[in-house]
Enzyme design. Structure first.
Site, short mmCIF file in Angstrom:
data_model
loop_
_atom_site.label_atom_id
_atom_site.label_comp_id
_atom_site.label_asym_id
_atom_site.label_seq_id
_atom_site.Cartn_x
_atom_site.Cartn_y
_atom_site.Cartn_z
N HIS A 238 0.72 -1.46 -0.08
CA HIS A 238 -0.11 -0.56 0.14
C HIS A 238 0.66 0.89 -0.12
O HIS A 238 0.02 1.90 -0.66
CB HIS A 238 -0.50 -0.12 1.71
CG HIS A 238 -2.36 0.54 0.67
ND1 HIS A 238 -2.26 1.51 0.32
CD2 HIS A 238 -3.41 0.67 1.48
CE1 HIS A 238 -3.54 2.10 0.48
NE2 HIS A 238 -4.11 1.40 0.81
N ASP B 44 -10.98 -3.68 -17.47
CA ASP B 44 -11.08 -4.82 -19.36
C ASP B 44 -9.54 -4.54 -19.73
O ASP B 44 -8.65 -4.24 -19.76
CB ASP B 44 -11.79 -3.96 -20.05
CG ASP B 44 -12.78 -4.64 -21.37
OD1 ASP B 44 -12.27 -6.08 -20.94
OD2 ASP B 44 -12.71 -4.31 -22.01
#
Length: 462
Positions: free
Chosen positions: A165, A384
């Protein structure tokens, strides 16, 4: 609401490999910002994406497609192929070694439809879908990304990722994932080129620094009860808040707050108050905290460069006693959540950076604290790789690092009936979860009555 699924299946994994940039990249040291570089971000965060079978993609192997696109993306995002090092004052640097990120190719003997219509955390066999490779979960000298692509029997697949992170926030991670998706679909370069520019949030050491804000999110708080919440017998569930549920909650506010409160304000206040009630605090005068993660992207005055993928958020905190929170109406919690959010500005974030340098990079307070992060606009489900949008895309679970129960994410979701809403993973001790579930059902139902009386009846069980 969703409880843990009974679905079980086996996953066959190939040996993990390192995917390096597809071309030569600079060898250099790059400093993380002092927003990136705080103890509260030194952990790995899991993300999971589910994709359906697409007949037009028959003959294409999603693992190979993603792996090849990842290698080409790392030419642009080459710091991710490096390793973190720690310098003086615990300062983190990325050593851009080009070693690569961990990649696992796998197959599962299950079809996407077997996961059910309400695909939401907690996911069955999650540890098999994002395998913890030995030696990979550290912060220093370890891969900064771990990716597993698991092919499903139906022709769909699962893309799971674990991120250090300190390298990026949700928006920055989605930017990288979109780059992989664009290159997987045939682009020669990402449409948004990455920008490092971490000096934007470089802190100043004392005596140059002068505190501008109290930063109570970093208070040192004694834990009078031994732990934040019991870590045994934890229950993980997700709760769906669609138009009906949110409208029911909004009706519980006075008219001026109904119009002036965002969905985030309303839902955050409701969850904080209900969670505190469900934990049945033994000392009603102890302080309970809600940390509302507020991202600077898109906020007035920030003007971050396009392509910036570092952490750009703050942990502003609201504090109330259990008595105030539980025995006052929902409107009280909404008001203080709104006030807390409004404090975040560019000056606030720069003050946090100064605080990190001056105070030794502390962890935010976790004692009697609940953290909420809204990723409904981050765009996880839009990523995508050639198979269209994800059926589910976003955080794989709640929690902060190794601390279960502390954090929840607001994830966009469409339920089996086609209703658009928000799903929120919650982690609580089993008995507290039952109380939490009952209270949420009451709040989003048609039951009327004074909230204070209801809260008092729950607390009277003490």
């Amino acid at each position: 609401m969703a409880a843990t699924s009974p679905l079980r299946f086996s996953v066959r994994r190939r040996k993990p490999v390192l995917v390096a940039p597809a071309a030569r990249t600079p060898r250099e040291l790059k400093r993380l910002s002092d927003i990136d570089d705080q103890e509260g971000l030194r952990f790995q965060i899991p993300v999971i994406q589910f994709y359906r079978h697409v007949p037009s993609m028959d003959g294409y192997d999603p693992a190979r497609v993603v792996r090849d696109a990842l290698a080409r993306s790392l030419v642009f995002y080459y710091p991710f192929a490096g390793r973190l090092r720690e310098g003086d004052g615990r300062k983190l640097f990325v050593d851009c070694t080009g070693e690569g990120v961990l990649f696992i190719e796998a197959d599962a003997d299950v079809e996407l439809e077997e996961f059910g219509d309400n695909l939401q955390p907690p996911f069955p066999c999650q540890e098999e879908l994002l395998f913890d490779v030995d030696g990979s979960s550290g912060v220093l000298d370890a891969p900064l990304l771990l990716i597993q692509v698991t092919r499903l029997r139906c022709g769909g697949f699962i893309f799971a990722l674990r991120l250090n992170h300190t390298m990026a926030d949700a928006a920055g991670l989605v930017q990288l994932m979109n780059a992989v998706g664009e290159l997987a679909r045939g682009a020669v370069a990402p449409s948004v080129l990455p920008v490092w520019c971490r000096e934007i949030f470089e802190g100043k050491p004392p005596p140059t620094w002068r505190p501008s804000f109290a930063h109570r999110e970093y208070d040192v708080v004694p834990d009078t009860n031994g732990t934040i919440i019991p870590l045994n017998e934890m229950d993980h569930r997700s709760f769906f808040f669609g138009p009906h549920e949110l409208a029911s909650l909004r009706r519980r506010l006075p008219s001026h707050l109904r119009r002036a409160s965002s969905t985030f304000d309303l839902l955050t206040a409701c969850l904080w108050r209900t969670r505190t009630l469900s934990l049945q605090p033994t000392n009603l005068d102890e302080a309970y905290r809600i940390i509302c993660i507020v991202n600077g992207r898109g906020r007035p005055g920030f003007d971050l460069p396009a392509g910036y993928y570092g952490n750009a958020f703050a942990f502003p905190v609201a504090v109330a006693t259990a008595r105030e929170l539980c025995l006052r109406p929902l409107a009280y919690a909404v008001e203080i959540v709104k006030k807390t959010k409004s404090e975040v500005s560019l000056d606030y974030l720069r003050s946090v950076a100064d605080f990190m340098v001056s105070k030794g990079r502390p962890h935010f307070t976790v004692v009697r604290t609940y953290v909420v992060s809204d990723v409904t606009r981050a765009g996880f489900s839009e990523v995508d790789f050639g198979w269209g949008k994800a059926v589910y895309g976003g955080p794989a679970k709640g929690g902060v690092g190794a601390i279960p129960g502390v954090a929840s994410f607001f994830v966009p979701f469409v339920n089996a009936s086609g209703e658009k809403g928000i799903v929120v993973p919650i982690c609580l001790p089993a008995e507290a979860m039952e109380r939490f579930s009952r209270e949420i059902e009451r709040l989003v139902g048609d039951e009327d009555g004074e909230e204070q009386q209801k809260a008092a009846s729950i607390l009277s069980a003490l």
